[in-house]
Enzyme design. Structure first.
Site, PDB file in Angstrom:
ATOM      1  N   HIS A  77      38.431  39.173  34.397  1.00  0.00           N
ATOM      2  CA  HIS A  77      39.325  38.055  34.744  1.00  0.00           C
ATOM      3  C   HIS A  77      40.762  38.399  34.353  1.00  0.00           C
ATOM      4  O   HIS A  77      41.711  38.108  35.076  1.00  0.00           O
ATOM      5  CB  HIS A  77      38.916  36.788  33.982  1.00  0.00           C
ATOM      6  CG  HIS A  77      37.698  36.088  34.516  1.00  0.00           C
ATOM      7  ND1 HIS A  77      37.570  35.727  35.842  1.00  0.00           N
ATOM      8  CD2 HIS A  77      36.567  35.655  33.899  1.00  0.00           C
ATOM      9  CE1 HIS A  77      36.399  35.099  36.013  1.00  0.00           C
ATOM     10  NE2 HIS A  77      35.773  35.054  34.849  1.00  0.00           N
ATOM     11  N   GLU A  86      35.207  38.947  30.654  1.00  0.00           N
ATOM     12  CA  GLU A  86      36.493  38.269  30.473  1.00  0.00           C
ATOM     13  C   GLU A  86      37.651  39.220  30.746  1.00  0.00           C
ATOM     14  O   GLU A  86      38.690  38.812  31.251  1.00  0.00           O
ATOM     15  CB  GLU A  86      36.600  37.664  29.065  1.00  0.00           C
ATOM     16  CG  GLU A  86      35.539  36.600  28.747  1.00  0.00           C
ATOM     17  CD  GLU A  86      35.417  35.509  29.807  1.00  0.00           C
ATOM     18  OE1 GLU A  86      36.417  35.241  30.508  1.00  0.00           O
ATOM     19  OE2 GLU A  86      34.329  34.932  29.960  1.00  0.00           O
ATOM     20  N   HIS A  94      42.498  40.515  36.836  1.00  0.00           N
ATOM     21  CA  HIS A  94      42.870  39.707  38.007  1.00  0.00           C
ATOM     22  C   HIS A  94      44.232  39.036  37.752  1.00  0.00           C
ATOM     23  O   HIS A  94      45.065  38.929  38.650  1.00  0.00           O
ATOM     24  CB  HIS A  94      41.783  38.654  38.226  1.00  0.00           C
ATOM     25  CG  HIS A  94      41.678  38.123  39.632  1.00  0.00           C
ATOM     26  ND1 HIS A  94      40.770  37.146  39.968  1.00  0.00           N
ATOM     27  CD2 HIS A  94      42.356  38.405  40.769  1.00  0.00           C
ATOM     28  CE1 HIS A  94      40.894  36.859  41.267  1.00  0.00           C
ATOM     29  NE2 HIS A  94      41.850  37.612  41.768  1.00  0.00           N
TER      30      HIS A  94
HETATM   31 ZN   LIG Z   1      33.846  34.217  34.400  1.00  0.00          ZN
END
Ligand SMILES: [Zn+2]
Length: 670
Positions: A465, A462, A468
């Site tokens: 992410h 996580e 990102h």
């Molecule tokens: Zn994922």
């Protein structure tokens, strides 16, 4: 009543004023924001000026700001800290928000202006980013059916409605078959089962008022039962019931439902101008074509099948030693594989856990981000929505980058699973906004809180992410952060998991809660070996499902999906003791909605990329190679959806991903 959701937030970093927001504020704020958004869109649609990129495409991006802000708060609360009131708001507004979005996509005057800008695009001299958002905006409207007229538009509406009904029906049939089957177990039949399985079947019996232990088809009951039940006839009976879900005749049979869904999807794709549903679906993905998907899956298939056949021979030997003759069957695999795992790869979770303290794993994720990207994390004292949620300011060289919120503990008000979301996404237009990024997990509380190895991987996943989102550096929110193709979005997250496995990271951060000693190397090796155990079986059952999914959506839809399934599996030469992970009548990923239809492959596509991408670091000089980290940020983490995923990946890696690193990682390389 003043509504804080509709005010400008004069808070640190523009965080939502959680100390002033009450549930009663949401409904009126969402209503008002929808009205405002539609009025803004209508002004663009009826603008008497000729359409330009600025007054139409950028104009659209200025619309709906209030709604985005209110929903950014609401969806986070509804998932992470639900209440009856919030669930009621969700029920009330889901259809209203769907209608709101349909009204925008169905605005013919608006679409006509977008179409005119699109047709004039070559003469507009747009920057690459502007050209990209124009293409995405136009494509989004076309794919939603905005270009359809008269009878076609009416038929599209009919198809969408029918598909929604069929998808729900498929899921409900499956649920009914799982709920309605049970098998009472005698005390004799519990013999040889470990305590936790006995507890599970006793609990299931109690819950169903059966007056004794019962076996059910819930995955958390049936899978351990197949792993541990020494009674072969009973295993066969249980396995047959499990794989027959959705295929039992009568009202809950899903076979005709699946056939109708496939037919309607094909018709919908053709109405929109595509050859078939797979072409429609893959157009927006990194893979782009069915051939590319099949090519990749087949490269993995043969080595996986070879490994599965080797493993089957080993398991069959064990079965013979038990005095059972005949070939190994599907109801034998999990049982003998579990016996082999216990002997060869046993991991003691209880010994492992003290080395994985939540606090230290958070530090580890932050530390890797510091070494790779120069990010620093400082705890923030700001009001949040729940006492367990924590916030950090993320900076680089003293400059503000983002606010990161971590909400790690399980509670009754939280949806299960783990996810990354934003309360505000990064953008520079129409104003500069630093992102507010949230990671939600469901770890057990403790003093100190200790994680399983899977939990620690989830935390890193996580956080990948989150990077990102936090490092995103684009102009438009539409292409910001994780707004990328579905088969590309798991690259940053799965890639980041690799840093957890870097020995020097575990050496520093996986320290024993009592003694402070680092995790012994042998323990780490065992953890890594256990992670790839039985990969032949797992890869084969997965790839078989992915290839059937693809075949269903390519070319003319099959009149009889079951015979098409048989044809694909026969052509593949599926080993006899393995079946599809999800056979057609219970393939919920593919038939309960459109999310993974013609897209079940994407799990493996992402894994190919993350293995290949991490290998780039190893080839370059190690997990913290500065030049690779810079490339990762420049071409992937900061780029969002500003270019096609294959272009971004090729810039990062110098070529498209190959399967070799994945085969090595899964222990399937020759
Ligand atoms: Zn994922």
């Amino acid at each position: 009543m003043t509504n804080p959701l509709l005010e400008t937030w004069e808070t640190p970093f523009g965080l939502p004023p959680f100390d002033r927001i009450e549930d009663a504020h949401f409904a009126p704020a969402i209503e008002a924001a929808m009205v405002e958004g539609l009025a803004e869109v209508e002004l663009i649609a009826i603008n008497p000026e000729p359409p330009t990129f600025e007054n139409t495409i950028e104009g659209l991006m200025r619309t709906g700001a209030s709604l985005d802000r209110v929903l950014g708060v609401f969806y986070n609360l509804a998932g992470a800290d639900s209440t009856d009131a919030r669930e009621e708001i969700m029920r009330e507004f889901s259809p209203k928000l769907a209608a709101h979005s349909a009204a925008i996509y169905g605005n013919q005057a608006l679409f006509s202006r977008i179409e005119q800008v699109w047709l004039a695009r070559d003469a507009l001299d747009l920057t690459p980013e502007k050209a990209r958002v124009l293409m995405l905006t136009h494509r989004g409207f076309v794919r939603a059916g905005a270009a359809l007229m008269g009878g076609d538009a009416a038929r599209m509406k009919e198809i969408k409605g029918r598909l929604a009904t069929l998808g729900t029906q498929f899921g409900q049939n499956l649920l009914a078959d799982e709920r309605d089957w049970q098998r009472a177990l005698s005390e004799d039949e519990l013999e040889g089962l470990p305590g936790f399985v006995i507890n599970a079947v006793r609990a299931a019996g109690k819950e169903r008022g059966a007056g004794g232990p019962v076996l059910t088809l819930s995955r958390s009951v049936i899978v351990p039962f197949l792993q541990f039940c020494p009674n072969r006839a009973l295993r066969e009976e249980a396995w047959r019931a499990w794989v027959a879900r959705g295929e039992n005749g009568g009202k809950t049979d899903n076979r005709d439902v699946a056939a109708e869904i496939l037919g309607l999807r094909h018709e919908r794709a053709q109405l929109l101008g595509y050859d078939d549903f797979a072409s429609y679906k893959l157009e927006t993905e990194m893979a782009k074509t069915p051939d590319a998907v099949r090519g990749l899956l087949m490269e993995v298939w043969e080595p996986a099948k070879a490994r599965a056949l080797e493993d089957a021979a080993l398991l069959e030997e064990r079965m013979r030693a038990d005095g059972v003759n005949g070939p190994l069957q599907a109801w034998d695999w999990r049982y003998y594989s579990e016996a082999r795992r216990r002997e060869e790869f046993a991991l003691n979770e209880a010994e492992l856990k003290p080395y994985l303290q939540l606090e230290r794993m958070i530090e580890a994720a932050f530390s890797c981000a510091h070494r790779l990207f120069g990010l620093a994390f400082k705890p923030l004292d700001v009001p949040l929505y729940h006492g367990d949620a924590r916030a950090w300011e993320v900076t680089r060289d003293g400059q503000h980058v983002a606010v990161f919120v971590g909400d790690y503990f399980a509670r009754a008000s939280k949806r299960s699973g783990a996810w990354c979301s934003t309360m505000r996404s990064q953008r520079k237009f129409p104003d500069v906004q630093g992102p507010i990024v949230v990671n939600i997990c469901n770890f057990a509380k403790g003093d100190p809180a200790l994680l399983s190895y899977d939990d620690a991987r989830t935390l890193f996943h996580e956080f990948g992410h989150a990077l990102h989102q936090m490092l995103s550096d684009v102009s438009y929110e539409m292409i910001s952060g994780t707004s990328v193709a579905r088969d590309f979005v798991e690259l940053p997250s799965q890639l980041y998991e690799h840093w957890l496995e870097v020995p020097e990271v575990l050496q520093e951060f996986a320290t024993h809660a009592d003694t402070g000693e680092p995790m012994p190397r042998e323990m780490l090796d065992k953890v890594l070996a256990a992670a790839t155990y039985d990969m032949g079986f797992q890869t084969v059952e997965y790839v078989a499902s992915a290839l059937v999914d693809l075949a269903f959506h390519e070319g003319e839809p099959p009149a009889d999906p079951m015979s098409e399934q048989t044809r694909v599996l026969t052509d593949l030469g599926l080993p006899q003791a393995i079946v599809m992970r999800h056979a057609t009548p219970h393939f919920a990923h593919v038939f309960t909605g459109d999310g993974y239809s013609s897209g079940y492959y994407s799990y493996m596509w992402s894994e190919v990329m993350d293995a290949d991408a991490f290998e780039a670091f190893e080839e370059a000089g190690g997990a913290f190679d500065a030049e690779m980290a810079e490339k990762l940020e420049r071409f992937i983490l900061s780029a969002g959806g500003s270019e096609e995923a294959d272009v971004l990946y090729t810039k990062f890696r110098g070529r498209m991903p190959g399967v070799e690193a994945l085969l090595k990682g899964r222990g399937l390389a020759a």
